[in-house]
Write a protein that holds these residues in place. Structure first.
Motif, PDB file in Angstrom:
ATOM      1  N   PHE A 181       0.826  -1.197   0.000  1.00  0.00           N
ATOM      2  CA  PHE A 181       0.000   0.000   0.000  1.00  0.00           C
ATOM      3  C   PHE A 181       0.869   1.259   0.000  1.00  0.00           C
ATOM      4  CE2 PHE A 181      -2.748   3.029   2.231  1.00  0.00           C
ATOM      5  CZ  PHE A 181      -3.917   2.872   1.522  1.00  0.00           C
ATOM      6  N   LEU A 216       1.512   4.156  -2.702  1.00  0.00           N
ATOM      7  CA  LEU A 216       1.248   5.558  -2.403  1.00  0.00           C
ATOM      8  C   LEU A 216       2.474   6.432  -2.645  1.00  0.00           C
ATOM      9  CD1 LEU A 216      -0.996   5.768   0.764  1.00  0.00           C
ATOM     10  CD2 LEU A 216      -1.565   6.173  -1.622  1.00  0.00           C
ATOM     11  N   MET A 218       3.223   6.906  -6.127  1.00  0.00           N
ATOM     12  CA  MET A 218       2.287   7.881  -6.672  1.00  0.00           C
ATOM     13  C   MET A 218       2.699   9.298  -6.299  1.00  0.00           C
ATOM     14  SD  MET A 218      -0.404   6.864  -8.075  1.00  0.00           S
ATOM     15  CE  MET A 218      -0.473   5.462  -7.027  1.00  0.00           C
ATOM     16  N   TRP A 231       5.883  10.368  -7.794  1.00  0.00           N
ATOM     17  CA  TRP A 231       5.990  10.064  -9.226  1.00  0.00           C
ATOM     18  C   TRP A 231       7.183   9.174  -9.540  1.00  0.00           C
ATOM     19  CZ3 TRP A 231       1.852  10.320 -11.869  1.00  0.00           C
ATOM     20  CH2 TRP A 231       0.870  11.226 -11.447  1.00  0.00           C
ATOM     21  N   ARG A 244      -1.407  -4.043 -11.101  1.00  0.00           N
ATOM     22  CA  ARG A 244      -1.130  -3.165  -9.963  1.00  0.00           C
ATOM     23  C   ARG A 244      -2.407  -2.672  -9.284  1.00  0.00           C
ATOM     24  NH1 ARG A 244       3.407   1.097 -11.360  1.00  0.00           N
ATOM     25  NH2 ARG A 244       1.809   1.837 -12.775  1.00  0.00           N
ATOM     26  N   GLN A 245      -3.434  -2.441 -10.103  1.00  0.00           N
ATOM     27  CA  GLN A 245      -4.690  -1.987  -9.519  1.00  0.00           C
ATOM     28  C   GLN A 245      -5.263  -3.049  -8.594  1.00  0.00           C
ATOM     29  OE1 GLN A 245      -5.753  -0.764 -13.609  1.00  0.00           O
ATOM     30  NE2 GLN A 245      -7.457   0.179 -12.504  1.00  0.00           N
ATOM     31  N   PHE A 266      -3.394  -3.292  -5.506  1.00  0.00           N
ATOM     32  CA  PHE A 266      -3.728  -2.188  -4.610  1.00  0.00           C
ATOM     33  C   PHE A 266      -5.065  -2.439  -3.913  1.00  0.00           C
ATOM     34  CE2 PHE A 266      -5.677   1.903  -3.697  1.00  0.00           C
ATOM     35  CZ  PHE A 266      -4.696   2.492  -2.930  1.00  0.00           C
ATOM     36  N   SER A 296      -5.561  -2.785   0.082  1.00  0.00           N
ATOM     37  CA  SER A 296      -6.501  -1.938   0.815  1.00  0.00           C
ATOM     38  C   SER A 296      -7.515  -2.783   1.573  1.00  0.00           C
ATOM     39  CB  SER A 296      -7.259  -1.008  -0.132  1.00  0.00           C
ATOM     40  OG  SER A 296      -6.370  -0.409  -1.022  1.00  0.00           O
ATOM     41  N   PHE A 337      -8.196  -2.748   5.554  1.00  0.00           N
ATOM     42  CA  PHE A 337      -9.511  -2.488   6.134  1.00  0.00           C
ATOM     43  C   PHE A 337      -9.977  -3.675   6.975  1.00  0.00           C
ATOM     44  CE2 PHE A 337     -10.167   1.069   3.102  1.00  0.00           C
ATOM     45  CZ  PHE A 337     -10.616   1.993   4.035  1.00  0.00           C
ATOM     46  N   ILE A 356      -6.886  12.048  14.330  1.00  0.00           N
ATOM     47  CA  ILE A 356      -6.503  12.576  13.019  1.00  0.00           C
ATOM     48  C   ILE A 356      -5.218  13.395  13.148  1.00  0.00           C
ATOM     49  CG2 ILE A 356      -7.184  14.200  11.197  1.00  0.00           C
ATOM     50  CD1 ILE A 356     -10.075  13.334  11.614  1.00  0.00           C
ATOM     51  N   VAL A 362     -13.885  10.499   7.666  1.00  0.00           N
ATOM     52  CA  VAL A 362     -12.598   9.797   7.644  1.00  0.00           C
ATOM     53  C   VAL A 362     -12.699   8.551   6.782  1.00  0.00           C
ATOM     54  CG1 VAL A 362     -10.984   8.488   9.046  1.00  0.00           C
ATOM     55  CG2 VAL A 362     -11.807  10.686   9.853  1.00  0.00           C
ATOM     56  N   ALA A 391     -10.865   7.912   3.241  1.00  0.00           N
ATOM     57  CA  ALA A 391     -10.001   6.759   2.996  1.00  0.00           C
ATOM     58  C   ALA A 391     -10.415   6.058   1.713  1.00  0.00           C
ATOM     59  CB  ALA A 391     -10.062   5.800   4.178  1.00  0.00           C
ATOM     60  N   VAL A 392     -11.741   5.834   1.582  1.00  0.00           N
ATOM     61  CA  VAL A 392     -12.224   5.140   0.385  1.00  0.00           C
ATOM     62  C   VAL A 392     -11.967   5.999  -0.857  1.00  0.00           C
ATOM     63  CG1 VAL A 392     -14.277   4.266  -0.792  1.00  0.00           C
ATOM     64  CG2 VAL A 392     -13.944   3.835   1.654  1.00  0.00           C
ATOM     65  N   GLY A 451      -8.461   5.957  -1.886  1.00  0.00           N
ATOM     66  CA  GLY A 451      -8.177   4.681  -2.557  1.00  0.00           C
ATOM     67  C   GLY A 451      -8.621   4.729  -4.008  1.00  0.00           C
ATOM     68  N   VAL A 508      -6.267   6.811  -6.004  1.00  0.00           N
ATOM     69  CA  VAL A 508      -5.025   6.074  -6.275  1.00  0.00           C
ATOM     70  C   VAL A 508      -5.248   5.074  -7.413  1.00  0.00           C
ATOM     71  CG1 VAL A 508      -3.402   4.412  -5.333  1.00  0.00           C
ATOM     72  CG2 VAL A 508      -4.101   6.362  -3.975  1.00  0.00           C
ATOM     73  N   LEU A 509      -6.385   4.363  -7.313  1.00  0.00           N
ATOM     74  CA  LEU A 509      -6.704   3.374  -8.358  1.00  0.00           C
ATOM     75  C   LEU A 509      -6.764   4.043  -9.725  1.00  0.00           C
ATOM     76  CD1 LEU A 509      -9.433   0.955  -7.034  1.00  0.00           C
ATOM     77  CD2 LEU A 509      -7.161   0.419  -7.911  1.00  0.00           C
ATOM     78  N   ILE A 550      -5.315   6.811 -10.696  1.00  0.00           N
ATOM     79  CA  ILE A 550      -3.974   7.196 -11.150  1.00  0.00           C
ATOM     80  C   ILE A 550      -3.229   5.971 -11.659  1.00  0.00           C
ATOM     81  CG2 ILE A 550      -1.754   8.099 -10.392  1.00  0.00           C
ATOM     82  CD1 ILE A 550      -3.276   9.863  -8.421  1.00  0.00           C
ATOM     83  N   LEU A 551      -3.380   4.857 -10.879  1.00  0.00           N
ATOM     84  CA  LEU A 551      -2.696   3.618 -11.281  1.00  0.00           C
ATOM     85  C   LEU A 551      -3.145   3.199 -12.674  1.00  0.00           C
ATOM     86  CD1 LEU A 551      -2.675   1.438  -8.050  1.00  0.00           C
ATOM     87  CD2 LEU A 551      -0.700   2.332  -9.289  1.00  0.00           C
ATOM     88  N   SER A 552      -4.460   3.283 -12.929  1.00  0.00           N
ATOM     89  CA  SER A 552      -4.959   2.830 -14.227  1.00  0.00           C
ATOM     90  C   SER A 552      -4.457   3.758 -15.326  1.00  0.00           C
ATOM     91  CB  SER A 552      -6.488   2.785 -14.209  1.00  0.00           C
ATOM     92  OG  SER A 552      -7.019   4.054 -14.404  1.00  0.00           O
ATOM     93  N   ALA A 600      -1.650   5.443 -15.245  1.00  0.00           N
ATOM     94  CA  ALA A 600      -0.239   5.126 -15.436  1.00  0.00           C
ATOM     95  C   ALA A 600      -0.098   3.891 -16.309  1.00  0.00           C
ATOM     96  CB  ALA A 600       0.433   4.901 -14.087  1.00  0.00           C
TER      97      ALA A 600
END
Lengths: 383, 382, 330
Positions: free
Chosen positions: A225, A229, A232, A235, A307-308, A311, A315, A319, A352, B344, B348-349, B352, B355-356, B358-360, B362
């Protein structure tokens, strides 16, 4: 093998500022806690004497921070050196995660000025799970900093010290595997003493094993994870081939966890509670689904390569671990009918704030200290 | 209001005092202040309701207590307010004359008169242990009840049996309600009963033409609706756990709660602590003088339980002051807290998902690059 | 599987070490001290006067616990709703339906007194990391020692009766709990609640006497008259009352390994909020698990040695390799 390097770049960026604001709010609330008492900013009560801070900051926070632990087992115990590049970033999140977990405990302690008593051999109660937990976590925070020491020493260029630390590194690594094994399982043992106050869906003598396995799962997935991140955020390419192999290991731990979890429930005859349709049953189903989903994803090679998917699996496991811990400590816990607890807004803001502090430290360290390393050719081009 | 004037003048009262009396009665009855005028109007009505008073196995305590009421000329008032056509102790005529007056009144006022009974009714051997005018009380009662509009059983003996009925009960004494089933019966228990409870009941009947609200034992609720314990002046000591343990000990002298001495206040319904006795001033009731209540108004308590025996605390009111077993407690979700927690989880979701995404992207970029490379190689090869 | 055979064996070897040492015997429940003090609460003769609550406040100098006062207003009346940091002892009421008759399950009500049960094998003592909860070896009273307490509140978290209560409203709070009026027992006085109880519903004696007395009451037929002693089991002061239909067992004789405060009632105990606990104490269960893993610290020590051996080998080898590489490069 690649060499870790500082990322460089400005510190005072926009995300950094946002997290700094959250951290400042958290710190202000902490000041209020010390002036007016725990009741001023938390919803904890006599029925729910342990609240969000213990469950989220300590129990979940340290499980999150098990990346260092999981990788140390893979690299040093199972001797898979190809994962070594991941150790440093994982170790760093562990350092901050555990340190903040420790601080959260200090905030939560009602009589923190007496905390030194847990180190007085004539005063302690060896039967107490809490004692073992406190001592182990505190020792582990120390060990983590020692493990992290090479990174700091490299930065300041203290060669002699670095050599000495490297020489003893194996001791720290052994301790770094040993201590979490004990205290991550103890977080599960903690609940055994609660007896019927914890729903049979979670109350089992196997809790220590379940917590240990899920800590490993969370540790491994945190590595993936966080790798995703930071790849990302900065970069930089993701170390997919490493993660694919890591994912193969996780599969087995995951399978073991689910088999133990379900066979224990069936063996004790409480599986039916899962389908009651109430909050507890549904939360159990959610938890189990979150554990089962990555098992399904990781079963196929095609998914592992994607990769997706990787990920999503990571995640989901994270969770799952979080939900398991919330379930066991808060959802499945009831002092008696009629009692309720939900964390106060201020209580959540402190958590937080703590996480924001952790992120701030992470951002600072990867930019200024040799933490992250990248594939050989990328490093060269970066230079 | 001619009659009213003459009425209170006849009593030797000012109009003001008379209305004060009526307001007092209304208050005792728990009626609104306006009812005082209704009462004033009713009691000045020239057609006074006839009352026939039978005395069975009794000590005349009820009558004595009534006579010692000290409100302005109450004795006069009660005699003028109602038409007391027959009362063995108070009737001016005696012997055959008295019996004749009784029969005359019963015939004249068939279905309208009030029958008051004090004392219990002996039923053993056909009731021969109490006879008046050569008739047993059973016969008198049945005869009187026949034409009565309602019956008032005054005193504990008439209400539930009282002393005569407690063991060994040689005459098999019974209350009025055991013999008369077809008439409304009001019971005014007490030994002696508080005269104002009787008076107020009668005035209510006179004013509104019906009986006041009764409890399941036939007692008017205005007088017997609450435990002595609830209005007791010593209640704070009970609540604070300060009990007299012996007569004359330090606690007793300081006026502490008499529960441990056997006070039956917690199981006895009566308004004694509220209206006291015979206008003698504050503290003029048993508990006020330092003696535990012995539960005279309560069947199964008075004359039945030992004086020192601990009371069974009934209907502990108000129950709201007791915490229930599963009292709601703890602090639940506040809107801000819930929103924050939701935020929160949502963040988080959401993160996620980002990120997914961006990953796709990329991945697509990589694929495009790879395709471009392949195309390039192809062109190179060509 | 990514692990090769050799590494797999290593891992399983480590697990075997853990398992082999994990055969420690299960710890049995603890036994009560022969002179353990005890208290009997008989709900059938409790009149709900709350004198015990007032007596407790006085004996322990506890503050008003007002749940009626408006926020910011001074408390006006002591109205606790549960055991708390301000209330060590509370009379609660069970009500069902019309709640007409005392000591009846349906359409009835019953009182119940709640405070520390002084468990024979107390879980709060077992879980406290610094021995801030202690059991008097003679009287068996569970006392609290704020001078060492770290305020982790694990005792409150684990107690099946939710007794220990932390003072959340204070910056330097402590745990509060009923301590059987230990300070009064030392002076030869009775606990505050017992001394104030007007009916003997709270009865003091040794645990043995209490058990005998409770069994005697259970052996009576409902409706019979019984001379209930006041304050202490052997007191000459008694009062006569009719025996109610008791639940056929003594709560606290076996529950969670037994308690020193025991209960009798006519309404089922779980209805009165007394948890249905197994005979095996939670403390013994927790300690069995903990000791199975940590007996003599043998398994952890072996695990650590094993880890040291492996890390030494792997880390050293890797470091040597690196040095060799560096040398080669040079």
């Amino acid at each position: 093998m690649s060499i870790p390097q500082p990322l460089g770049g400005p510190i005072w960026t926009k995300p950094f500022k946002v997290f700094a604001v959250f951290a400042a709010i958290g710190l202000t609330l902490i000041a209020i806690r010390f002036i007016y008492g725990l009741g001023a900013i938390t919803n904890m009560s006599n029925g729910y004497p342990m609240g969000l801070w213990i469950v989220f900051d300590l129990v979940i926070g340290t499980a999150f921070a098990c990346g260092g632990y999981a990788l140390a087992i893979t690299v040093y115990i199972a001797n898979r050196w190809e994962y070594h590049d991941l150790v440093r970033p994982a170790l760093m999140t562990s350092v901050f995660g555990y340190t903040l977990g420790g601080i959260a405990v200090l905030l939560d302690l009602g009589r923190y000025w007496n905390a030194y008593n847990i180190f007085l051999p004539w005063q302690v109660n060896p039967n107490s799970v809490m004692l073992e937990l406190a001592v182990c976590v505190l020792l582990y925070i120390g060990v983590l900093w020692l493990e992290f020491l090479p990174t700091l020493l490299e930065k300041i260029g203290f060669k002699k010290g670095l050599h000495f630390v490297n020489h003893l590194l194996f001791v720290f690594i052994a301790l770094g595997v040993w201590l979490p094994t004990m205290h991550q399982s103890s977080m599960g043992s903690m609940l055994i003493a609660l007896g019927a106050k914890v729903s049979p869906l979670w109350q089992t003598d196997l809790l220590p094993l379940l917590f240990l396995l899920s800590a490993l799962i969370m540790g491994f997935s945190v590595v993936i994870f966080e790798g995703a991140l930071s790849a990302m955020g900065f970069w930089k390419p993701m170390e997919t081939p490493l993660f694919i192999r890591l994912a193969r290991i996780i599969r087995w731990v995951l399978a073991a966890f689910l088999i133990i979890r379900l066979s224990d429930l069936i063996g004790r005859g409480y599986l039916g509670l899962a389908f009651n349709g109430d909050l507890r049953g549904n939360m159990f189903l959610l938890e189990t689904a979150l554990f089962a989903l990555p098992l399904y994803i990781l079963a196929s090679y095609k998914h592992r390569e994607n990769r997706q998917m990787l990920f999503i699996a990571a995640s989901s496991m994270l969770f799952a671990g979080i939900v398991l811990r919330f379930n066991a400590f808060l959802v499945g816990f009831s002092p008696r009918p009629g009692y309720v607890y939900f964390p106060a807004a201020t209580e959540i803001m402190v958590s937080i704030g703590m996480i924001s502090l952790e992120i701030l430290a992470f951002l600072y360290f990867v930019k200024r200290f040799p933490v992250l390393s990248f594939g050989e050719h990328q490093t060269k081009t970066a230079q | 209001m001619q009659t009213e004037n003459t009425f209170h003048e006849a009593l030797g009262l000012s109009r003001r005092d008379f209305l004060k009396f009526c307001a007092g009665v209304a208050a005792t009855l728990g009626l609104p202040a306006g009812a005082a005028f209704d009462i004033a109007h009713a009691v000045t009505n020239p057609r006074r309701p006839p009352v026939i008073w039978l005395s069975a196995q009794e000590c005349t305590g009820c009558t004595e207590s009534l006579l010692r009421s000290q409100h302005p000329a109450l004795d006069t008032l009660i005699l003028d307010l109602i038409s007391l056509d027959y009362h063995e102790a108070l009737s001016v005529p005696s012997g055959h004359l008295a019996e004749e007056a009784k029969h005359l009144s019963m015939e004249e006022n068939q279905g309208k008169y009030l029958l008051v009974v004090d004392g219990s009714i002996p039923t053993k051997d056909d009731g021969i242990y109490c006879k008046v005018a050569n008739k047993t009380m059973i016969e008198h009662l049945q005869e009187g009840a026949k034409g009565a509009a309602a019956i008032v059983a005054i005193g504990s003996c008439a209400a539930w049996g009282g002393i005569p009925s407690s063991g060994p009960n040689p005459t098999d004494a019974k209350p009025v309600s055991a013999l008369i089933k077809d008439k409304p019966i009001v019971t005014i228990p007490g030994c002696p009963p508080n005269p104002y409870n009787f008076l107020s009941t009668v005035i209510y009947f006179v004013t509104f033409g019906k009986l006041p609200e009764l409890d399941e034992k036939g007692r008017p609720k205005f007088a017997y609706g609450r435990l002595i314990h609830e209005n007791c002046e010593r209640r704070p000591h009970f609540d604070a756990g300060r009990f007299a343990s012996q007569f004359g000990d330090a606690g007793h002298r300081q006026g502490w709660c008499l529960y441990k001495l056997g006070c039956k206040g917690p199981e006895t319904y009566a308004n004694c602590p509220a209206i006291l006795f015979d206008d003698a001033g504050s503290g003029s009731w048993p508990v006020g003088t330092g003696h535990p209540c012995f539960g005279c108004t309560e069947q199964g308590v008075g004359f039945t339980k030992a004086i020192h025996q601990l009371a069974e605390v009934k209907h502990v009111t108000p129950p709201a002051t007791y915490a229930s077993i599963y009292e709601p407690e703890g602090k639940g979700a506040s809107p801000v807290g819930a929103a924050l927690a939701g935020g929160v989880v949502g963040a988080a979701v959401g993160a996620g998902a980002v990120v997914l995404n961006i990953l796709s992207r990329a991945k697509k970029q990589k694929q495009a690059e790879a395709e471009a490379k392949a195309a390039q190689q192809k062109t190179l090869q060509e | 599987m990514s692990l090769d055979r050799r590494n797999f064996l290593k891992l399983t070897g480590g697990a075997a070490v853990l398992g082999a040492a994990g055969t420690a015997e299960a710890r049995p429940n603890k036994e009560p001290s022969p002179d353990a003090v005890g208290m009997l609460y008989d709900a059938t003769i409790c009149i709900g006067c709350k004198a015990c609550m007032a007596g407790c406040k006085e004996a322990n100098d506890m503050p008003i616990d007002s749940n009626l006062a408006e926020p910011g207003q001074p408390p006006i009346w002591d109205t606790p709703i549960d055991i708390s940091d301000k209330t060590l002892n509370i009379i609660k009421v069970y009500k069902q339906g019309s709640a007409e008759v005392k000591d009846r399950e349906f359409d009835g009500f019953s009182f119940i007194k709640r405070h520390c049960m002084h468990c024979v094998d107390a879980v709060c003592i077992s879980v406290c990391p610094v021995n801030a909860m202690r059991k008097n070896p003679v009287t068996g009273v569970v006392t609290y020692h704020p001078e060492v307490c770290i305020g982790c509140r694990y005792c409150a978290f684990a107690c099946p009766y939710n007794v220990p209560a932390y003072e959340f409203e204070k910056p330097l709070g402590q745990i509060r709990k009923c301590q059987f009026c230990d300070h009064r027992l030392k002076q030869g006085q009775l606990p505050g609640c017992v001394e104030h109880c007007p009916t003997g519903a709270s009865l003091f004696g040794t645990r043995k006497q209490i058990l005998e007395e409770a069994r005697r009451r259970l052996s009576m037929r409902p409706g019979e008259e019984y001379e209930y002693p006041m304050q202490t089991v052997d007191s000459p002061h008694k009062h006569v009352a009719t025996v109610k239909q008791y639940q056929p067992y003594i709560y606290g004789e076996k529950e969670g390994g037994g308690t020193q405060v025991m209960m009798l009632a006519a309404v089922p105990y779980d209805k009165l909020g007394l948890p249905n606990l197994p005979e095996k104490s939670a403390a013994s269960r927790s300690e069995t698990v903990q000791h199975t893993v940590y007996k003599g610290f043998l398994a952890p020590s072996l695990l650590l040695l094993f880890l040291l051996y492996i890390t030494n080998k792997t880390v050293r080898r890797e470091q040597h390799e690196e040095e060799r590489k560096q040398l080669e490069e040079e």
